[in-house]
Design a protein around this motif. Sequence first.
Motif, PDB file in Angstrom:
ATOM      1  N   HIS A 160       0.830  -1.213   0.000  1.00 41.14           N
ATOM      2  CA  HIS A 160       0.000   0.000   0.000  1.00 41.14           C
ATOM      3  C   HIS A 160       0.865   1.264   0.000  1.00 41.14           C
ATOM      4  O   HIS A 160       0.534   2.252  -0.636  1.00 41.14           O
ATOM      5  CB  HIS A 160      -0.978  -0.020   1.181  1.00 41.14           C
TER       6      HIS A 160
ATOM      7  N   MET B 199       0.398   7.033  -2.616  1.00 38.10           N
ATOM      8  CA  MET B 199       1.217   7.158  -1.400  1.00 38.10           C
ATOM      9  C   MET B 199       2.646   7.534  -1.826  1.00 38.10           C
ATOM     10  O   MET B 199       2.848   8.608  -2.337  1.00 38.10           O
ATOM     11  CB  MET B 199       1.196   5.848  -0.618  1.00 38.10           C
TER      12      MET B 199
ATOM     13  N   GLY C 243      -2.718  -0.570  13.648  1.00 37.57           N
ATOM     14  CA  GLY C 243      -3.900   0.231  13.337  1.00 37.57           C
ATOM     15  C   GLY C 243      -3.716   1.741  13.346  1.00 37.57           C
ATOM     16  O   GLY C 243      -2.606   2.243  13.188  1.00 37.57           O
ATOM     17  N   PHE C 244      -4.826   2.455  13.539  1.00 39.14           N
ATOM     18  CA  PHE C 244      -4.794   3.908  13.347  1.00 39.14           C
ATOM     19  C   PHE C 244      -4.049   4.633  14.462  1.00 39.14           C
ATOM     20  O   PHE C 244      -3.629   5.763  14.290  1.00 39.14           O
ATOM     21  CB  PHE C 244      -6.208   4.482  13.134  1.00 39.14           C
TER      22      PHE C 244
ATOM     23  N   VAL D  22      -0.696   2.411  10.773  1.00 40.11           N
ATOM     24  CA  VAL D  22      -1.478   3.159   9.778  1.00 40.11           C
ATOM     25  C   VAL D  22      -1.559   4.643  10.143  1.00 40.11           C
ATOM     26  O   VAL D  22      -1.463   5.516   9.265  1.00 40.11           O
ATOM     27  CB  VAL D  22      -2.899   2.557   9.612  1.00 40.11           C
TER      28      VAL D  22
ATOM     29  N   GLN E 168       1.644   6.207   9.075  1.00 39.07           N
ATOM     30  CA  GLN E 168       1.713   6.392   7.620  1.00 39.07           C
ATOM     31  C   GLN E 168       0.867   7.580   7.175  1.00 39.07           C
ATOM     32  O   GLN E 168       1.255   8.323   6.280  1.00 39.07           O
ATOM     33  CB  GLN E 168       1.264   5.118   6.905  1.00 39.07           C
ATOM     34  N   ALA E 169      -0.281   7.741   7.828  1.00 38.86           N
ATOM     35  CA  ALA E 169      -1.154   8.865   7.482  1.00 38.86           C
ATOM     36  C   ALA E 169      -0.466  10.192   7.815  1.00 38.86           C
ATOM     37  O   ALA E 169      -0.497  11.142   7.021  1.00 38.86           O
ATOM     38  CB  ALA E 169      -2.488   8.744   8.213  1.00 38.86           C
TER      39      ALA E 169
ATOM     40  N   LEU F  43       2.290  10.817   5.390  1.00 38.71           N
ATOM     41  CA  LEU F  43       1.717  11.249   4.112  1.00 38.71           C
ATOM     42  C   LEU F  43       1.350  12.734   4.157  1.00 38.71           C
ATOM     43  O   LEU F  43       1.591  13.487   3.215  1.00 38.71           O
ATOM     44  CB  LEU F  43       0.469  10.399   3.818  1.00 38.71           C
ATOM     45  N   ARG F  44       0.785  13.141   5.291  1.00 40.08           N
ATOM     46  CA  ARG F  44       0.376  14.544   5.427  1.00 40.08           C
ATOM     47  C   ARG F  44       1.583  15.477   5.463  1.00 40.08           C
ATOM     48  O   ARG F  44       1.475  16.667   5.152  1.00 40.08           O
ATOM     49  CB  ARG F  44      -0.462  14.729   6.696  1.00 40.08           C
TER      50      ARG F  44
ATOM     51  N   ILE G 107      -7.008  10.690   9.916  1.00 42.96           N
ATOM     52  CA  ILE G 107      -7.379   9.319   9.583  1.00 42.96           C
ATOM     53  C   ILE G 107      -8.689   8.931  10.285  1.00 42.96           C
ATOM     54  O   ILE G 107      -9.568   8.289   9.703  1.00 42.96           O
ATOM     55  CB  ILE G 107      -6.211   8.344   9.908  1.00 42.96           C
TER      56      ILE G 107
ATOM     57  N   ILE H  44      -5.189   8.880   1.815  1.00 45.24           N
ATOM     58  CA  ILE H  44      -5.876   8.779   3.110  1.00 45.24           C
ATOM     59  C   ILE H  44      -7.048   7.797   3.021  1.00 45.24           C
ATOM     60  O   ILE H  44      -7.314   7.054   3.977  1.00 45.24           O
ATOM     61  CB  ILE H  44      -6.345  10.179   3.588  1.00 45.24           C
TER      62      ILE H  44
ATOM     63  N   ILE I   3      -7.219   5.067   1.204  1.00 43.63           N
ATOM     64  CA  ILE I   3      -6.655   3.713   1.305  1.00 43.63           C
ATOM     65  C   ILE I   3      -6.325   3.409   2.772  1.00 43.63           C
ATOM     66  O   ILE I   3      -6.696   2.367   3.303  1.00 43.63           O
ATOM     67  CB  ILE I   3      -5.390   3.565   0.421  1.00 43.63           C
ATOM     68  N   LEU I   4      -5.678   4.363   3.431  1.00 38.22           N
ATOM     69  CA  LEU I   4      -5.285   4.159   4.833  1.00 38.22           C
ATOM     70  C   LEU I   4      -6.497   4.082   5.765  1.00 38.22           C
ATOM     71  O   LEU I   4      -6.493   3.317   6.732  1.00 38.22           O
ATOM     72  CB  LEU I   4      -4.340   5.280   5.288  1.00 38.22           C
TER      73      LEU I   4
ATOM     74  N   ALA J 135      -7.229   1.073   8.160  1.00 38.50           N
ATOM     75  CA  ALA J 135      -7.397   1.303   9.599  1.00 38.50           C
ATOM     76  C   ALA J 135      -8.710   0.705  10.101  1.00 38.50           C
ATOM     77  O   ALA J 135      -8.764   0.130  11.197  1.00 38.50           O
ATOM     78  CB  ALA J 135      -7.342   2.796   9.908  1.00 38.50           C
TER      79      ALA J 135
ATOM     80  N   THR K 287      -8.314  -3.076  10.323  1.00 40.66           N
ATOM     81  CA  THR K 287      -7.452  -3.442  11.455  1.00 40.66           C
ATOM     82  C   THR K 287      -8.172  -3.237  12.783  1.00 40.66           C
ATOM     83  O   THR K 287      -8.119  -4.082  13.686  1.00 40.66           O
ATOM     84  CB  THR K 287      -6.160  -2.593  11.432  1.00 40.66           C
TER      85      THR K 287
END
Lengths: 301, 301
Positions: A83, A89, A150-151, A155, A158-159, A162-163, B32, B109, B111-112, B116, B119
Amino acid sequence: MTNQLKEYFQKWKKIVDQGLNTYLPPSSSNTILKAMRYSVFAGGKRLRPILVIAGAQICNLDGKKALPTACALEMIHTYSLIHDDLPAMDDDDLRRGRPTNHKVFGEGIAILAGDALLTYAFDLIAKNGKMLGQNCPLAFVVESIAQGAGFKGMVGGQALDLRMDKGRWLKQKPKKQIEILKKVHESKTASLIEASLVSGAYLADAGQDKIKKLLSYGKKIGLAFQIADDILDLIGDKKLLGKKGSDLENKKLTFPAIFGIEKSKTKAAQLIQEAKEELKVFGKKAQILKDLADYIVERTY
Amino acid sequence: MTNQLKEYFQKWKKIVDQGLNTYLPPSSSNTILKAMRYSVFAGGKRLRPILVIAGAQICNLDGKKALPTACALEMIHTYSLIHDDLPAMDDDDLRRGRPTNHKVFGEGIAILAGDALLTYAFDLIAKNGKMLGQNCPLAFVVESIAQGAGFKGMVGGQALDLRMDKGRWLKQKPKKQIEILKKVHESKTASLIEASLVSGAYLADAGQDKIKKLLSYGKKIGLAFQIADDILDLIGDKKLLGKKGSDLENKKLTFPAIFGIEKSKTKAAQLIQEAKEELKVFGKKAQILKDLADYIVERTY
């Protein structure tokens, strides 16, 4: 890398690879399975599964009894790479010198192959729970992995990454930059490393004192691992890394970008020292994890 | 829809919505989490969580004791919609009349956020396991959901659907077309509906006889549900569905595309009849699930 660690890695990498090959049988007809296998067998070091096994062993469980969960962690790691490489991404065409998953199978199948690996991971964790029966606190195993991935963990990291990409982190104040950097690394990388160690320990039905020590060790080596990776990106052989552009070119938020290479090396070495100290409670059983901690920064010398 | 079913849906939809709101607390700072909430609270019927609760109740567990798993199934369903709408998949700009997740938050975002939600679902299932303690066969709960959602289930169905889209299924021989159609629907839609019912039953520590009946009921209503959806796509109000193009325009492989509307309606009605017969073993407790089966095809009249 010490000889003992080298032998340990060789032995368990082979067992993990066999496990992955059993759980993801070769298939000529099933596209999604082919795409899953393509990335799982793309030449990873199997660090996370080996940490599951080491986490189980240090808490007195036979490493083989943690194999399904070990393979599950490798699948979660692989899904995150698939991903992460997508055009939306990091947009990478190569990983470890080979075309990325979406370059071979198309974006749609790459997204689904990642989804399938993440989902299958929990199937394998359940299988491990069945294998160990009533003595395995499966809820804690599942929870530690889901939270690490998880978030609030991987994840989420990664978010945030990305930001902050393409130099957007440069717009923040210096103090905030360091705060974000630490948060990204702790969640993006360290969380899953912690979860690997701790899920192994939970499979071994370890007590909270040991779990806490492994969590702390995991967070420290995870952070050091990411710093080392970022240093390698600056000083390493691009062809070997198989990446499109360097972090520097992509204006990525990294430790060396903020602190420079020397200070980053010192920070990583300090984290490794602290990590090893967390392992005192395990006595002689801690040798493999101590050697492994050293190995993480050795790569950057 | 019978009055009893209507009241049941109203009652449990409210409880599920409250659960989801607790597990995904409103946040102004976490992108997220915002993206996850955006799609979770986009106006779904909450069919899958209500099936978890009904599956638990029919096997004698208080519905509220299955709430975390019920919410988990809604998160898995929502993640599948977010990823399905992506440009690399169905490329939909609207869902239920609102912009799709990637239209609001960007593809990365989206996709993430899907990752999330998937998960976090397993985190909630683990929480449910902790809540119920030793009597809950958590490994079976996790396994049934991971398999229903995974590469042999929902994701596998989506991959096959993707491979057959834009009329590519028309290149297959008629017999093969029907085979593929059945496989796509059973895996893409029915698998998660089965997993919803069965996970509820496992939470209630139900025996294999009841599990088997619920599996068979789930497969039949799942298939009927997808046929009904495809019929609605042909005869329904496009604005209400909030979709970009119709299945017909997109040359989608559907039951009505192969058999026509009338034959599809007959097939769905027949499946519903068979599904209800599977519930005999549950006696009077089966009324809600019987009414629900009827409701699935009623929508197409």
